[in-house]
Motif scaffolding. Sequence first.
Motif, mmCIF file in Angstrom:
data_model
loop_
_atom_site.group_PDB
_atom_site.id
_atom_site.type_symbol
_atom_site.label_atom_id
_atom_site.label_comp_id
_atom_site.label_asym_id
_atom_site.label_seq_id
_atom_site.Cartn_x
_atom_site.Cartn_y
_atom_site.Cartn_z
ATOM 1 N N MET A 188 0.835 -1.208 0.000
ATOM 2 C CA MET A 188 0.000 0.000 0.000
ATOM 3 C C MET A 188 0.871 1.259 0.000
ATOM 4 O O MET A 188 0.585 2.225 -0.706
ATOM 5 C CB MET A 188 -0.901 0.017 1.237
ATOM 6 C CG MET A 188 -2.027 -0.991 1.237
ATOM 7 S SD MET A 188 -2.808 -1.132 2.882
ATOM 8 C CE MET A 188 -2.972 0.586 3.350
ATOM 9 N N VAL A 189 1.930 1.224 0.801
ATOM 10 C CA VAL A 189 2.842 2.370 0.874
ATOM 11 C C VAL A 189 3.511 2.606 -0.475
ATOM 12 O O VAL A 189 3.617 3.740 -0.954
ATOM 13 C CB VAL A 189 3.897 2.154 1.977
ATOM 14 C CG1 VAL A 189 4.920 3.281 1.977
ATOM 15 C CG2 VAL A 189 3.232 2.038 3.342
ATOM 16 N N LYS A 190 3.923 1.529 -1.110
ATOM 17 C CA LYS A 190 4.617 1.659 -2.393
ATOM 18 C C LYS A 190 3.674 2.114 -3.500
ATOM 19 O O LYS A 190 4.054 2.905 -4.370
ATOM 20 C CB LYS A 190 5.272 0.326 -2.750
ATOM 21 C CG LYS A 190 6.363 -0.074 -1.764
ATOM 22 C CD LYS A 190 7.166 -1.260 -2.243
ATOM 23 C CE LYS A 190 8.330 -1.543 -1.305
ATOM 24 N NZ LYS A 190 9.218 -2.609 -1.790
ATOM 25 N N GLU A 191 2.439 1.618 -3.473
ATOM 26 C CA GLU A 191 1.469 2.043 -4.483
ATOM 27 C C GLU A 191 1.114 3.518 -4.337
ATOM 28 O O GLU A 191 0.710 4.166 -5.306
ATOM 29 C CB GLU A 191 0.210 1.175 -4.383
ATOM 30 C CG GLU A 191 0.419 -0.255 -4.884
ATOM 31 C CD GLU A 191 -0.822 -1.125 -4.703
ATOM 32 O OE1 GLU A 191 -1.807 -0.634 -4.092
ATOM 33 O OE2 GLU A 191 -0.793 -2.280 -5.161
ATOM 34 N N ALA A 192 1.267 4.047 -3.121
ATOM 35 C CA ALA A 192 1.036 5.479 -2.895
ATOM 36 C C ALA A 192 2.230 6.319 -3.317
ATOM 37 O O ALA A 192 2.198 7.552 -3.203
ATOM 38 C CB ALA A 192 0.708 5.725 -1.422
ATOM 39 N N GLY A 193 3.285 5.677 -3.805
ATOM 40 C CA GLY A 193 4.473 6.397 -4.254
ATOM 41 C C GLY A 193 5.330 6.927 -3.135
ATOM 42 O O GLY A 193 6.076 7.887 -3.316
ATOM 43 N N LEU A 194 5.241 6.291 -1.954
ATOM 44 C CA LEU A 194 5.986 6.762 -0.791
ATOM 45 C C LEU A 194 7.177 5.844 -0.513
ATOM 46 O O LEU A 194 7.065 4.622 -0.647
ATOM 47 C CB LEU A 194 5.071 6.796 0.435
ATOM 48 C CG LEU A 194 3.871 7.733 0.333
ATOM 49 C CD1 LEU A 194 2.878 7.457 1.458
ATOM 50 C CD2 LEU A 194 4.328 9.187 0.369
ATOM 51 N N PRO A 195 8.302 6.417 -0.092
ATOM 52 C CA PRO A 195 9.467 5.583 0.235
ATOM 53 C C PRO A 195 9.235 4.747 1.483
ATOM 54 O O PRO A 195 8.556 5.184 2.418
ATOM 55 C CB PRO A 195 10.585 6.613 0.482
ATOM 56 C CG PRO A 195 10.100 7.879 -0.131
ATOM 57 C CD PRO A 195 8.607 7.849 -0.013
ATOM 58 N N TYR A 196 9.831 3.569 1.476
ATOM 59 C CA TYR A 196 9.783 2.670 2.631
ATOM 60 C C TYR A 196 11.209 2.212 2.905
ATOM 61 O O TYR A 196 11.794 1.470 2.112
ATOM 62 C CB TYR A 196 8.869 1.481 2.335
ATOM 63 C CG TYR A 196 8.898 0.377 3.377
ATOM 64 C CD1 TYR A 196 8.708 0.650 4.727
ATOM 65 C CD2 TYR A 196 9.118 -0.955 2.996
ATOM 66 C CE1 TYR A 196 8.726 -0.364 5.677
ATOM 67 C CE2 TYR A 196 9.138 -1.979 3.928
ATOM 68 C CZ TYR A 196 8.941 -1.678 5.264
ATOM 69 O OH TYR A 196 8.972 -2.682 6.201
ATOM 70 N N ILE A 197 11.776 2.683 4.006
ATOM 71 C CA ILE A 197 13.157 2.356 4.356
ATOM 72 C C ILE A 197 13.173 1.456 5.579
ATOM 73 O O ILE A 197 12.471 1.713 6.562
ATOM 74 C CB ILE A 197 13.974 3.637 4.616
ATOM 75 C CG1 ILE A 197 14.145 4.406 3.306
ATOM 76 C CG2 ILE A 197 15.339 3.307 5.216
ATOM 77 C CD1 ILE A 197 14.969 5.671 3.425
ATOM 78 N N VAL A 198 13.971 0.386 5.523
ATOM 79 C CA VAL A 198 14.071 -0.568 6.622
ATOM 80 C C VAL A 198 15.461 -0.499 7.233
ATOM 81 O O VAL A 198 16.467 -0.527 6.504
ATOM 82 C CB VAL A 198 13.789 -2.005 6.134
ATOM 83 C CG1 VAL A 198 13.932 -2.992 7.293
ATOM 84 C CG2 VAL A 198 12.397 -2.101 5.542
ATOM 85 N N VAL A 199 15.507 -0.388 8.559
ATOM 86 C CA VAL A 199 16.762 -0.458 9.296
ATOM 87 C C VAL A 199 16.793 -1.797 10.028
ATOM 88 O O VAL A 199 15.944 -2.057 10.878
ATOM 89 C CB VAL A 199 16.915 0.702 10.294
ATOM 90 C CG1 VAL A 199 18.248 0.599 11.034
ATOM 91 C CG2 VAL A 199 16.800 2.042 9.575
ATOM 92 N N LEU A 200 17.739 -2.646 9.685
ATOM 93 C CA LEU A 200 17.844 -3.983 10.265
ATOM 94 C C LEU A 200 18.768 -3.928 11.473
ATOM 95 O O LEU A 200 19.942 -3.585 11.354
ATOM 96 C CB LEU A 200 18.375 -4.964 9.213
ATOM 97 C CG LEU A 200 17.528 -5.045 7.941
ATOM 98 C CD1 LEU A 200 18.319 -5.688 6.809
ATOM 99 C CD2 LEU A 200 16.252 -5.810 8.184
ATOM 100 N N THR A 201 18.225 -4.247 12.643
ATOM 101 C CA THR A 201 19.006 -4.200 13.875
ATOM 102 C C THR A 201 19.246 -5.618 14.379
ATOM 103 O O THR A 201 18.720 -6.591 13.829
ATOM 104 C CB THR A 201 18.290 -3.364 14.951
ATOM 105 O OG1 THR A 201 17.109 -4.047 15.388
ATOM 106 C CG2 THR A 201 17.883 -1.999 14.390
#
Length: 309
Positions: A188-201
């Motif tokens: 849904m976030v990607k279809e809205a054209g918004l960035p999605y960044i993941v920080v792996l801890t």
Amino acid sequence: MNWITNYVRPKLSSLLAPREVPENLWIKCPETGEMVFHKDLEANQWVIPASGFHMRIGAKDRLASFFDGGEYETIELPKVPVDPLKFRDERRYVDRLKDSRSKTNLEDAVLVGTGSIESLPIVAAVQDFSFMGGSLGMAAGEAIVTAAETAVARHRPLVLFAGSGGARMQEGILSLMQMPRTTIAVQMVKEAGLPYIVVLTNPTTGGVTASYAMLGDVHIAEPGALIGFAGPRVIEQTIREKLPEGFQRSEYLMEHGMVDMVVHRHELKKKIATLLKILTRSDVGAAVLPLGEPPVGEVVTPVTTGEAA
């Protein structure tokens, strides 16, 4: 009044009695054995000064150090059934939940907040490993879905700090169902054209790695973090071979193309802000308009992964 009994004796007793020292006053570095005063460690964002070892950090501390001025709005999360399977092993599941809530002061393993980093408004979700190993259950799944829905509704990028041992076994199939649900939420976030960044801890494993933690536009890992599906010990026992040095650690995975970059905790905020400004075509050197308020007559068109800037 007997001043010796009432004053002198209690005073001497207090001086001679053993003093109670908090157990967490000094914290030992897992790599070097160095003892660090907990206040110094907290001021250094829970990174050992000498060795650079990244200790685990609580969800609230993470958001406070990440957002501008430590200010953010906590997003209210939906309520879910408590102990839907009436699960019990050595202890009742409800008792484990009570202990984790008391220890972390959180309702469940994921905390969602919205605020700004370098004046850029975002939505951030943090998994707290201290809450039952950051395990993915119904409440955590609802939190990720709510974070995605909030990002879409407010037209803001989504940043996720993943840290988990995997799915929560006490919820059985209801826990596993959160993997496709959170995957759809990310879409849904990607279809809205918004960035999605993941920080792996440290660590990010199991069903979390197999779902939303590996669907980011950019994957950033903290130094030395363990990242994978099954742990190295399980893999060694399965294939009956010795694994390479540093296998499944951040640096090894970056060399083999599984993560995009390894970033020190002190540099995370600046790095993520720069990436988001590039992905949203915001002028890095100028004031940034809130993504939810584009200029009159102008349409903000964020760059999705794979497009040319």
